[in-house]
Design an enzyme around this catalytic site. Structure first.
Site, PDB file in Angstrom:
ATOM      1  N   TYR A 119      83.797   8.965  -7.272  1.00 43.26           N
ATOM      2  CA  TYR A 119      84.223   8.786  -8.663  1.00 43.26           C
ATOM      3  C   TYR A 119      85.184   9.897  -9.044  1.00 43.26           C
ATOM      4  O   TYR A 119      85.233  10.944  -8.401  1.00 43.26           O
ATOM      5  CB  TYR A 119      83.011   8.757  -9.611  1.00 43.26           C
ATOM      6  N   SER A 174      82.662  13.906  -5.668  1.00 41.90           N
ATOM      7  CA  SER A 174      83.738  13.281  -6.429  1.00 41.90           C
ATOM      8  C   SER A 174      85.121  13.641  -5.903  1.00 41.90           C
ATOM      9  O   SER A 174      85.267  14.344  -4.911  1.00 41.90           O
ATOM     10  CB  SER A 174      83.669  13.636  -7.908  1.00 41.90           C
ATOM     11  N   LYS A 210      96.449   1.878  -8.096  1.00 41.80           N
ATOM     12  CA  LYS A 210      96.619   2.551  -6.810  1.00 41.80           C
ATOM     13  C   LYS A 210      97.577   3.720  -6.945  1.00 41.80           C
ATOM     14  O   LYS A 210      98.652   3.597  -7.518  1.00 41.80           O
ATOM     15  CB  LYS A 210      97.152   1.567  -5.764  1.00 41.80           C
TER      16      LYS A 210
END
Length: 115
Positions: free
Chosen positions: A58, A25, A9
């Site tokens: 992504y 993305s 994270k």
């Protein structure tokens, strides 16, 4: 049994750019990626603290040391420059491994790693 758990994270980074004219993305500074144990192509969830949006996309590797956090393509409509986001990656693990796994959680300051 396999379960999905928090792997990495980046907590409270700021959006530096939103590029609608890209195929998709999120671009992330390579220093931030390394610190959070993230890799190019990895699926991430982006949680926007300013508007509550949650999206999945992504990672694309950004310029090292730039502090870049850029949502690309359609995701760029879900934020504005300056929004604070949390970038989260999950991993599948068997229950025993997940029970002892320690996720990598990074708290950058001004999109930079504090040593």
């Amino acid at each position: 049994m396999m379960i999905e758990v928090l792997k990495s994270k980046l907590h409270c980074v700021k959006i530096t750019e939103a590029n609608l004219n890209y195929m998709g993305s999120i671009t992330i500074d390579e220093d931030l990626m390394d610190a959070a144990n993230l890799i190019a192509g990895e699926k991430v969830q982006i949680v926007n603290n300013n508007n509550g949006e949650r999206i999945e996309t992504y990672i694309i590797k950004g310029e090292r040391g730039s502090g870049c956090i850029c949502l690309n393509g359609a995701a760029a409509r879900k934020c504005v420059v300056g929004d604070t986001v949390i970038i989260i990656a999950y991993a599948l693990m068997d229950f025993e491994e997940a029970n002892t796994f320690k996720p990598t959680v990074v708290f950058p300051e001004n999109n930079k790693i504090v040593k």
